[in-house]
Design a protein around this motif. Structure first.
Motif, mmCIF file in Angstrom:
data_model
loop_
_atom_site.group_PDB
_atom_site.id
_atom_site.type_symbol
_atom_site.label_atom_id
_atom_site.label_comp_id
_atom_site.label_asym_id
_atom_site.label_seq_id
_atom_site.Cartn_x
_atom_site.Cartn_y
_atom_site.Cartn_z
ATOM 1 N N ILE A 131 34.079 9.333 -5.387
ATOM 2 C CA ILE A 131 33.332 9.606 -4.161
ATOM 3 C C ILE A 131 31.974 8.916 -4.147
ATOM 4 O O ILE A 131 31.442 8.563 -3.094
ATOM 5 C CB ILE A 131 33.188 11.132 -3.966
ATOM 6 C CG1 ILE A 131 32.703 11.471 -2.559
ATOM 7 C CG2 ILE A 131 32.279 11.733 -5.024
ATOM 8 C CD1 ILE A 131 33.702 11.202 -1.490
ATOM 9 N N ASP A 132 31.386 8.695 -5.353
ATOM 10 C CA ASP A 132 30.053 8.075 -5.425
ATOM 11 C C ASP A 132 30.026 6.700 -4.771
ATOM 12 O O ASP A 132 28.999 6.270 -4.248
ATOM 13 C CB ASP A 132 29.606 7.938 -6.886
ATOM 14 C CG ASP A 132 29.188 9.272 -7.479
ATOM 15 O OD1 ASP A 132 28.630 10.071 -6.729
ATOM 16 O OD2 ASP A 132 29.446 9.497 -8.665
ATOM 17 N N LYS A 133 31.151 6.019 -4.813
ATOM 18 C CA LYS A 133 31.215 4.655 -4.283
ATOM 19 C C LYS A 133 30.923 4.618 -2.791
ATOM 20 O O LYS A 133 30.431 3.620 -2.269
ATOM 21 C CB LYS A 133 32.609 4.086 -4.574
ATOM 22 C CG LYS A 133 32.798 2.642 -4.156
ATOM 23 C CD LYS A 133 34.183 2.146 -4.554
ATOM 24 C CE LYS A 133 34.398 0.682 -4.132
ATOM 25 N NZ LYS A 133 35.743 0.204 -4.512
ATOM 26 N N TRP A 134 31.226 5.738 -2.086
ATOM 27 C CA TRP A 134 31.125 5.724 -0.631
ATOM 28 C C TRP A 134 30.013 6.610 -0.092
ATOM 29 O O TRP A 134 29.740 6.584 1.100
ATOM 30 C CB TRP A 134 32.460 6.178 -0.025
ATOM 31 C CG TRP A 134 33.625 5.451 -0.603
ATOM 32 C CD1 TRP A 134 34.572 5.942 -1.444
ATOM 33 C CD2 TRP A 134 33.950 4.064 -0.411
ATOM 34 N NE1 TRP A 134 35.474 4.977 -1.788
ATOM 35 C CE2 TRP A 134 35.112 3.792 -1.160
ATOM 36 C CE3 TRP A 134 33.378 3.024 0.327
ATOM 37 C CZ2 TRP A 134 35.703 2.541 -1.196
ATOM 38 C CZ3 TRP A 134 33.961 1.775 0.289
ATOM 39 C CH2 TRP A 134 35.118 1.538 -0.463
ATOM 40 N N ASP A 138 22.670 9.926 4.278
ATOM 41 C CA ASP A 138 22.661 10.513 5.618
ATOM 42 C C ASP A 138 24.046 10.953 6.084
ATOM 43 O O ASP A 138 24.261 11.188 7.268
ATOM 44 C CB ASP A 138 22.059 9.526 6.626
ATOM 45 C CG ASP A 138 22.730 8.146 6.575
ATOM 46 O OD1 ASP A 138 23.522 7.920 5.640
ATOM 47 O OD2 ASP A 138 22.448 7.325 7.464
ATOM 48 N N MET A 139 24.987 11.055 5.175
ATOM 49 C CA MET A 139 26.327 11.525 5.544
ATOM 50 C C MET A 139 26.344 13.049 5.626
ATOM 51 O O MET A 139 25.745 13.745 4.801
ATOM 52 C CB MET A 139 27.365 11.066 4.509
ATOM 53 C CG MET A 139 27.847 9.650 4.705
ATOM 54 S SD MET A 139 29.157 9.231 3.529
ATOM 55 C CE MET A 139 29.587 7.578 4.104
ATOM 56 N N CYS A 140 27.069 13.558 6.614
ATOM 57 C CA CYS A 140 27.224 15.005 6.739
ATOM 58 C C CYS A 140 28.522 15.435 6.059
ATOM 59 O O CYS A 140 29.367 14.605 5.698
ATOM 60 C CB CYS A 140 27.220 15.427 8.205
ATOM 61 S SG CYS A 140 28.604 14.761 9.158
ATOM 62 N N ARG A 148 36.999 12.017 1.479
ATOM 63 C CA ARG A 148 37.726 12.670 0.380
ATOM 64 C C ARG A 148 39.200 12.834 0.721
ATOM 65 O O ARG A 148 40.079 12.563 -0.101
ATOM 66 C CB ARG A 148 37.104 14.039 0.090
ATOM 67 C CG ARG A 148 37.792 14.790 -1.042
ATOM 68 C CD ARG A 148 37.127 16.121 -1.319
ATOM 69 N NE ARG A 148 37.336 17.077 -0.262
ATOM 70 C CZ ARG A 148 38.439 17.824 -0.133
ATOM 71 N NH1 ARG A 148 39.437 17.699 -0.995
ATOM 72 N NH2 ARG A 148 38.548 18.697 0.848
ATOM 73 N N PHE A 149 39.483 13.260 1.950
ATOM 74 C CA PHE A 149 40.860 13.480 2.364
ATOM 75 C C PHE A 149 41.642 12.169 2.338
ATOM 76 O O PHE A 149 42.807 12.122 1.935
ATOM 77 C CB PHE A 149 40.886 14.083 3.773
ATOM 78 C CG PHE A 149 42.076 14.951 4.044
ATOM 79 C CD1 PHE A 149 42.151 16.226 3.522
ATOM 80 C CD2 PHE A 149 43.130 14.483 4.803
ATOM 81 C CE1 PHE A 149 43.254 17.023 3.752
ATOM 82 C CE2 PHE A 149 44.233 15.269 5.043
ATOM 83 C CZ PHE A 149 44.298 16.548 4.516
ATOM 84 N N TYR A 160 36.811 2.965 6.975
ATOM 85 C CA TYR A 160 35.992 3.835 7.823
ATOM 86 C C TYR A 160 34.863 4.553 7.082
ATOM 87 O O TYR A 160 34.104 5.311 7.699
ATOM 88 C CB TYR A 160 36.864 4.876 8.523
ATOM 89 C CG TYR A 160 37.581 5.835 7.609
ATOM 90 C CD1 TYR A 160 36.968 7.002 7.171
ATOM 91 C CD2 TYR A 160 38.888 5.585 7.191
ATOM 92 C CE1 TYR A 160 37.634 7.892 6.344
ATOM 93 C CE2 TYR A 160 39.560 6.468 6.359
ATOM 94 C CZ TYR A 160 38.932 7.626 5.942
ATOM 95 O OH TYR A 160 39.595 8.499 5.133
ATOM 96 N N ALA A 161 34.723 4.332 5.778
ATOM 97 C CA ALA A 161 33.682 5.026 5.005
ATOM 98 C C ALA A 161 32.326 4.380 5.253
ATOM 99 O O ALA A 161 31.754 3.717 4.387
ATOM 100 C CB ALA A 161 34.025 5.013 3.521
ATOM 101 N N ASP A 162 31.822 4.570 6.447
ATOM 102 C CA ASP A 162 30.575 3.945 6.859
ATOM 103 C C ASP A 162 29.859 4.898 7.815
ATOM 104 O O ASP A 162 30.486 5.496 8.696
ATOM 105 C CB ASP A 162 30.869 2.612 7.566
ATOM 106 C CG ASP A 162 29.619 1.758 7.689
ATOM 107 O OD1 ASP A 162 28.564 2.308 8.080
ATOM 108 O OD2 ASP A 162 29.700 0.547 7.422
ATOM 109 N N THR A 163 28.558 5.062 7.641
ATOM 110 C CA THR A 163 27.802 6.013 8.464
ATOM 111 C C THR A 163 27.717 5.588 9.930
ATOM 112 O O THR A 163 27.269 6.370 10.770
ATOM 113 C CB THR A 163 26.374 6.176 7.914
ATOM 114 O OG1 THR A 163 25.764 4.885 7.749
ATOM 115 C CG2 THR A 163 26.387 6.882 6.578
#
Length: 708
Positions: A131-134, A138-140, A148-149, A160-163
């Motif tokens: 998870i640290d990679k992404w 400022d992520m909720c 994670r899912f 899509y792992a982008d704020t």
């Protein structure tokens, strides 16, 4: 408990009027109006569980925060890590849960993550997901959840792992990837999640979405165009008719719809179909099978469920239409014991509240070469298969570490544990201890002679005049002790009790217990327990505990570092009974022993560090040294450092137990009679009259009384 406590200086009690007295008697902590009933209950529970409630006895904590700290203390994790009023209840809860799994959430807390976000991070780390990679500051929580899912379902979350995407946009992209759609068509942060949804639904239906996949169209426009495309697709798919009766066929075709959703869940292990109730929605079995084929779902298809869903028109209902076989983790390794390991170490209570020392089973005996345990190895798991026909590899069970301890051997098979000697069996803290035990089937007297044993001694009878026993382990007497000397490295248990003329001497490194002690001289490293104690001299590093409504602590001198808990103290004849607790001579001796040992450890560390520095210099000049020597010196330095830290912790713990904040230095649950003398940390108080249900404690260098 705190809500019912009252307190006053003994010297002032007679001069207070009732209103002023009530105000003076209130427990100091309760003077803070923020303390509510629930907070008070958490402190009470902590005291009853023997916890150090000072960590959370702070009005800045609400009761939910107190609960989390109490649960951490109870489970023996470092609750001080999260005992901060600035952390809310949920943040505390997540840190507490992480400590059970040796997961460090503090670094994430410092980055600004809290509450539900910490939960998502903890679950990801628990599943060993990167998870640290992404993660971005400022992520909720919902965004982290979608990442994670996606990782759990083995998707390429980099899409899509982008704020720049909110969590609803992330969800639409993830749902599309689950269904093996070309999400690049709508993975644009300028699309709203509603626009993304319409494009995704179009792709699921096999439509050419290029006609409405543009930013100029609102989500409502897209929906209308998608529904039109579905209608025209359905119309064109029908066979042409030779005759149009007044345009009726065209009207029917335009009203026919084929809207349904197939959702994939549980990491590709289940597929559900959902047909919404829409006028004219005519989904067929062929439509369902075509979509399953398009998605490459080939295993575990429930044909009967599909038929029933179509034939019985089960609309607006989520129906399971395909199910894989889940992988099953293998059974963890486990130990089977052939000796009882759950002997009740706490004696049974008697009807009057006393303790039944007579009938307690104190130990379990084993014979040489007796099989005491067998280890059942972990089993392999059973592989599964998902709905795409791919094998899901199962995890094997987790092996346990071999048992440690003394007095046994492990057979050549590596799993059978066999007693090496005849002796007493104990299983404590995951360790097997089998020690020598001498069983004496007769009374011990001066005629018997001195018994000195490397191990434990069990006397089936009693000990009379001149009896002498010295053991490195425990001494257990089935009946009585009169004039005798008992010296034990462990515990001493006299089931019926001891009565003499002050010439019974008991020394124990651990606990001393019995039904009663009369005119006994006891030195103990642990607690001293009985149902009554009379005219005895007791010195203990632990606590003196006298149980039962008839329990009596009467006469003699009791010196107990950790305090005294008795039902009745003294008698109506005002027989002098002296209690000394806290920082007494025993305390000073123990702290001096700690200091002496600490000095010795520091000297040893200094010598080791000199050796280490020499090794470093030799390595610097490229001199070859045996790796084993380097490792051994380093390991010894680390071990001595740990030993020093543990010694300091023990010394600090002892000091904390005896400071002015001791909760119950002397507790009398029944009556305390005049003639009793209480000394706490060298502060003396003499009781002149009878009082009931009280605690004697120290406050501002005065002994005060708190009523129970």
């Amino acid at each position: 408990m705190f809500a019912t406590l009252t307190e006053s200086k003994v010297t002032d009690m007679s001069s207070l009027d009732s209103d002023k007295k009530q105000q003076e008697l209130r427990f100091p902590m309760m003077e803070n109006a923020e303390y509510q009933k629930a907070q008070n209950n958490e402190i009470k529970l902590g005291i009853e569980e023997g916890l150090d409630v000072s960590l959370y006895s702070n009005p800045e904590f609400n009761w939910l925060q107190m609960e989390q700290i109490r649960m951490g203390l109870k489970d023996k994790v470092d609750a001080s890590v999260y005992a901060d009023p600035s952390y809310n209840y949920e943040t505390m809860r997540q840190i507490r849960l992480s400590l059970y799994s040796a997961i460090d959430l503090i670094s994430y807390l410092k980055r600004g993550f809290k509450d539900d976000a910490l939960e998502e991070i903890r679950l990801a780390l628990l599943d060993k997901q990167p998870i640290d990679k992404w993660l971005k500051e400022d992520m909720c929580a919902p965004q982290i959840h979608e990442i994670r899912f996606g990782m759990c379902e083995q998707l390429d979350v980099s899409v899509y792992a982008d704020t720049k995407y909110n969590w609803m946009q992330m969800q639409e992209i993830r749902l599309g990837m689950e269904k093996k759609l070309d999400v690049s068509v709508y993975a644009n942060h300028l699309f709203s999640y509603a626009q993304m949804r319409e494009i995704r639904l179009g792709l699921e239906a096999g439509l050419d979405v290029s006609s409405y996949c543009g930013l100029v169209y609102s989500a409502t426009d897209m929906k209308q165009k998608r529904q039109s495309l579905i209608a025209s697709k359905t119309s064109s798919a029908k066979a042409p008719r030779t005759k149009d009766l007044n345009g009726m066929d065209s009207l029917i075709d335009s009203l026919r719809k084929k809207e349904f959703v197939i959702s994939i869940e549980e990491n590709g292990n289940k597929a559900y179909a959902y047909i919404p109730w829409i006028p004219g929605n005519m989904v067929t079995k062929e439509d369902i099978y075509d979509d399953l084929e398009r998605r490459e779902i080939v295993f575990g298809i429930k044909h009967q469920a599909i038929c029933e869903m179509i034939d019985k028109r089960r609309m607006n209902e989520k129906v399971l239409i395909a199910e894989g076989i889940p992988a099953r983790k293998g059974k963890d390794g486990w130990f089977e014991f052939f000796v009882r390991i759950d002997l009740p170490r706490i004696p049974a209570p008697l009807p009057d509240g006393g303790v039944d020392y007579v009938n307690i089973e104190a130990f379990e005996m084993v014979d040489k070469d007796e099989k005491i345990a067998f280890y059942h190895r972990a089993e392999k798991g059973t592989d599964g298969k998902n709905i795409y026909g791919k094998t899901i590899h199962a995890n094997s069970g987790i092996e346990k570490k071999p048992l440690r301890g003394e007095g046994f051997v492990i057979a050549p098979d590596g799993v059978t544990y066999i007693s090496r000697i005849n002796g007493k069996f104990e299983y404590k803290n995951g360790r097997i201890m089998i020690t020598n035990m001498l069983v004496v089937y007769e009374d011990v007297t001066s005629v018997t002679g001195k018994l000195e044993v490397d191990g434990s001694v069990y006397v089936v009878g009693s000990i009379y005049s001149g009896g002498f026993i010295k053991a490195t382990g425990d001494i257990i007497i089935e009946h009585n002790v009169e004039t005798a000397r008992l010296i034990a490295g462990g515990n001493v248990m006299i089931k019926k009790g001891s009565c003499s003329k002050r010439d019974c001497f008991i020394d124990a490194g651990g606990e001393v217990s019995g039904s009663f002690f009369e005119a006994a001289n006891i030195n103990a490293g642990g607690n001293v327990k009985a149902n009554y104690i009379m005219n005895s001299n007791i010195n203990t590093m632990g606590r003196v505990i006298v149980s039962g409504r008839k329990g009596m602590l009467l006469g003699g001198r009791i010196c107990a570092v950790k305090g005294v808990d008795t039902y009745n103290l003294g008698n109506t004849s005002h027989l002098k009974t002296v209690l000394e607790v806290g920082r007494i001579e025993l305390y000073d001796k123990q702290q001096a022993a700690y200091a002496e040992k600490r000095e010795m450890l520091l000297n040893e560390l200094a010598v080791l560090e000199q050796s280490w520095n020499k090794l470093l210099k030799m390595i610097a000049i490229e001199k070859t040294l045996p790796e084993r020597t380097v490792r051994k010196v380093h390991a010894t330095i680390v071990a001595k450092g740990h030993e020093l830290a543990e010694l300091d912790a023990e010394s600090s713990k002892l000091a904390n137990l005896t400071d002015q904040n001791m909760n119950m230095p002397v507790c009398v649950r029944g009556k305390a009679y005049g003639g009793s003398v209480i000394v706490i940390n060298s502060i003396k108080y003499m009781l002149t009259s009878e009082i009931s249900r009280v605690i004697f404690k120290l406050k501002n260098k005065h002994v005060t009384i708190v009523t129970l």
